[in-house]
Design a protein around this motif. Structure first.
Motif, PDB file in Angstrom:
ATOM      1  N   ARG A  10       0.842  -1.189   0.000  1.00  0.00           N
ATOM      2  CA  ARG A  10       0.000   0.000   0.000  1.00  0.00           C
ATOM      3  C   ARG A  10       0.871   1.230   0.000  1.00  0.00           C
ATOM      4  O   ARG A  10       1.565   1.507   0.963  1.00  0.00           O
ATOM      5  N   ILE A  11       0.859   1.980  -1.071  1.00  0.00           N
ATOM      6  CA  ILE A  11       1.646   3.207  -1.158  1.00  0.00           C
ATOM      7  C   ILE A  11       0.952   4.280  -0.336  1.00  0.00           C
ATOM      8  O   ILE A  11      -0.270   4.428  -0.379  1.00  0.00           O
ATOM      9  N   CYS A  12       1.756   5.018   0.398  1.00  0.00           N
ATOM     10  CA  CYS A  12       1.229   6.083   1.260  1.00  0.00           C
ATOM     11  C   CYS A  12       0.498   7.126   0.406  1.00  0.00           C
ATOM     12  O   CYS A  12       1.074   7.645  -0.550  1.00  0.00           O
ATOM     13  N   PRO A  13      -0.757   7.448   0.717  1.00  0.00           N
ATOM     14  CA  PRO A  13      -1.486   8.428  -0.082  1.00  0.00           C
ATOM     15  C   PRO A  13      -1.011   9.864   0.134  1.00  0.00           C
ATOM     16  O   PRO A  13      -1.251  10.729  -0.692  1.00  0.00           O
ATOM     17  N   ASN A  14      -0.310  10.118   1.224  1.00  0.00           N
ATOM     18  CA  ASN A  14       0.145  11.482   1.495  1.00  0.00           C
ATOM     19  C   ASN A  14       1.391  11.859   0.708  1.00  0.00           C
ATOM     20  O   ASN A  14       1.543  13.000   0.294  1.00  0.00           O
ATOM     21  N   CYS A  15       2.300  10.893   0.522  1.00  0.00           N
ATOM     22  CA  CYS A  15       3.564  11.207  -0.155  1.00  0.00           C
ATOM     23  C   CYS A  15       3.737  10.448  -1.464  1.00  0.00           C
ATOM     24  O   CYS A  15       4.742  10.620  -2.143  1.00  0.00           O
ATOM     25  N   GLY A  17       4.604   7.493  -2.040  1.00  0.00           N
ATOM     26  CA  GLY A  17       5.766   6.605  -2.026  1.00  0.00           C
ATOM     27  C   GLY A  17       7.104   7.327  -1.930  1.00  0.00           C
ATOM     28  O   GLY A  17       8.131   6.697  -1.738  1.00  0.00           O
ATOM     29  N   PHE A  18       7.117   8.651  -2.071  1.00  0.00           N
ATOM     30  CA  PHE A  18       8.349   9.427  -1.921  1.00  0.00           C
ATOM     31  C   PHE A  18       8.387   9.958  -0.493  1.00  0.00           C
ATOM     32  O   PHE A  18       8.014  11.097  -0.223  1.00  0.00           O
ATOM     33  N   ALA A  19       8.838   9.114   0.421  1.00  0.00           N
ATOM     34  CA  ALA A  19       8.674   9.376   1.845  1.00  0.00           C
ATOM     35  C   ALA A  19       9.685  10.340   2.436  1.00  0.00           C
ATOM     36  O   ALA A  19       9.432  10.953   3.457  1.00  0.00           O
ATOM     37  N   SER A  20      10.842  10.477   1.827  1.00  0.00           N
ATOM     38  CA  SER A  20      11.875  11.356   2.366  1.00  0.00           C
ATOM     39  C   SER A  20      12.338  12.317   1.287  1.00  0.00           C
ATOM     40  O   SER A  20      12.413  11.961   0.119  1.00  0.00           O
ATOM     41  N   ALA A  21      12.659  13.516   1.707  1.00  0.00           N
ATOM     42  CA  ALA A  21      13.152  14.528   0.774  1.00  0.00           C
ATOM     43  C   ALA A  21      14.301  15.276   1.425  1.00  0.00           C
ATOM     44  O   ALA A  21      14.261  15.577   2.616  1.00  0.00           O
ATOM     45  N   ALA A  22      15.328  15.566   0.651  1.00  0.00           N
ATOM     46  CA  ALA A  22      16.443  16.382   1.128  1.00  0.00           C
ATOM     47  C   ALA A  22      16.155  17.826   0.745  1.00  0.00           C
ATOM     48  O   ALA A  22      15.931  18.144  -0.429  1.00  0.00           O
ATOM     49  N   ILE A  23      16.166  18.700   1.722  1.00  0.00           N
ATOM     50  CA  ILE A  23      15.840  20.105   1.503  1.00  0.00           C
ATOM     51  C   ILE A  23      17.084  20.931   1.800  1.00  0.00           C
ATOM     52  O   ILE A  23      17.688  20.790   2.859  1.00  0.00           O
ATOM     53  N   ALA A  39      13.569  15.601   5.399  1.00  0.00           N
ATOM     54  CA  ALA A  39      12.195  15.663   5.904  1.00  0.00           C
ATOM     55  C   ALA A  39      11.495  14.359   5.564  1.00  0.00           C
ATOM     56  O   ALA A  39      11.581  13.873   4.435  1.00  0.00           O
ATOM     57  N   HIS A  40      10.830  13.776   6.551  1.00  0.00           N
ATOM     58  CA  HIS A  40      10.117  12.517   6.361  1.00  0.00           C
ATOM     59  C   HIS A  40       8.616  12.767   6.378  1.00  0.00           C
ATOM     60  O   HIS A  40       8.125  13.669   7.052  1.00  0.00           O
ATOM     61  N   CYS A  41       7.898  11.937   5.648  1.00  0.00           N
ATOM     62  CA  CYS A  41       6.437  12.017   5.624  1.00  0.00           C
ATOM     63  C   CYS A  41       5.909  11.685   7.024  1.00  0.00           C
ATOM     64  O   CYS A  41       6.271  10.656   7.599  1.00  0.00           O
ATOM     65  N   PRO A  42       5.048  12.535   7.584  1.00  0.00           N
ATOM     66  CA  PRO A  42       4.541  12.257   8.932  1.00  0.00           C
ATOM     67  C   PRO A  42       3.540  11.094   8.985  1.00  0.00           C
ATOM     68  O   PRO A  42       3.359  10.489  10.026  1.00  0.00           O
ATOM     69  N   ALA A  43       2.918  10.763   7.870  1.00  0.00           N
ATOM     70  CA  ALA A  43       1.921   9.684   7.881  1.00  0.00           C
ATOM     71  C   ALA A  43       2.571   8.306   7.900  1.00  0.00           C
ATOM     72  O   ALA A  43       2.129   7.414   8.622  1.00  0.00           O
ATOM     73  N   CYS A  44       3.631   8.113   7.094  1.00  0.00           N
ATOM     74  CA  CYS A  44       4.251   6.780   7.006  1.00  0.00           C
ATOM     75  C   CYS A  44       5.613   6.736   7.688  1.00  0.00           C
ATOM     76  O   CYS A  44       6.282   5.707   7.656  1.00  0.00           O
ATOM     77  N   HIS A  45       6.042   7.838   8.288  1.00  0.00           N
ATOM     78  CA  HIS A  45       7.306   7.932   9.019  1.00  0.00           C
ATOM     79  C   HIS A  45       8.511   7.568   8.161  1.00  0.00           C
ATOM     80  O   HIS A  45       9.432   6.901   8.613  1.00  0.00           O
ATOM     81  N   ALA A  47       8.654   5.599   5.479  1.00  0.00           N
ATOM     82  CA  ALA A  47       8.679   4.261   4.883  1.00  0.00           C
ATOM     83  C   ALA A  47       8.159   4.252   3.448  1.00  0.00           C
ATOM     84  O   ALA A  47       8.581   3.444   2.639  1.00  0.00           O
ATOM     85  N   GLY A  48       7.217   5.123   3.121  1.00  0.00           N
ATOM     86  CA  GLY A  48       6.640   5.159   1.781  1.00  0.00           C
ATOM     87  C   GLY A  48       5.445   4.257   1.603  1.00  0.00           C
ATOM     88  O   GLY A  48       4.744   4.329   0.609  1.00  0.00           O
ATOM     89  N   THR A  49       5.214   3.364   2.561  1.00  0.00           N
ATOM     90  CA  THR A  49       4.067   2.459   2.501  1.00  0.00           C
ATOM     91  C   THR A  49       3.334   2.479   3.832  1.00  0.00           C
ATOM     92  O   THR A  49       3.891   2.830   4.865  1.00  0.00           O
ATOM     93  N   LEU A  50       2.105   2.092   3.779  1.00  0.00           N
ATOM     94  CA  LEU A  50       1.299   1.951   4.991  1.00  0.00           C
ATOM     95  C   LEU A  50       0.906   0.495   5.143  1.00  0.00           C
ATOM     96  O   LEU A  50       0.785  -0.237   4.160  1.00  0.00           O
ATOM     97  N   ALA A  51       0.692   0.079   6.356  1.00  0.00           N
ATOM     98  CA  ALA A  51       0.250  -1.294   6.606  1.00  0.00           C
ATOM     99  C   ALA A  51      -1.172  -1.464   6.099  1.00  0.00           C
ATOM    100  O   ALA A  51      -1.990  -0.542   6.177  1.00  0.00           O
TER     101      ALA A  51
END
Length: 62
Positions: A10-15, A17-23, A39-45, A47-51
Motif C-alpha cells: 500500500r503506497i502512502c497516499p500522502n507522499c 511513495g516518496f517518503a523522504s526529501a532532502a531540503i 524531511a520525512h512524511c509524517p503519515a508513514c514515518h 517508509a513510503g508504505t502503509l500497513a
C-alpha cells in the motif's frame, strides 16, 4: 508451476511513495558542502508504505 506473487504494498497516499526529501538550507558550510536537512512524511514515518488494514486482509475480525 507458477511463482507466488506478493500482494501489492500500500503506497502512502500522502507522499505517493516518496517518503523522504532532502531540503537545502541555502548556502554552504566552510568545507564547501551544501547544507541539507531530511524531511520525512509524517503519515508513514519515512517508509513510503502503509500497513494494510486488518479488516481488508481477513474477515475474522468481524
Amino acid at each position: 508451476m507458477t511463482h507466488r506473487t506478493r500482494p501489492p504494498s500500500r503506497i502512502c497516499p500522502n507522499c505517493d511513495g516518496f517518503a523522504s526529501a532532502a531540503i537545502t538550507l541555502g548556502g554552504r558550510d566552510r568545507n564547501g558542502h551544501l547544507r541539507t536537512i531530511t524531511a520525512h512524511c509524517p503519515a508513514c514515518h519515512g517508509a513510503g508504505t502503509l500497513a494494510a488494514r486488518r479488516s481488508a486482509l481477513s474477515p475474522a475480525g468481524r
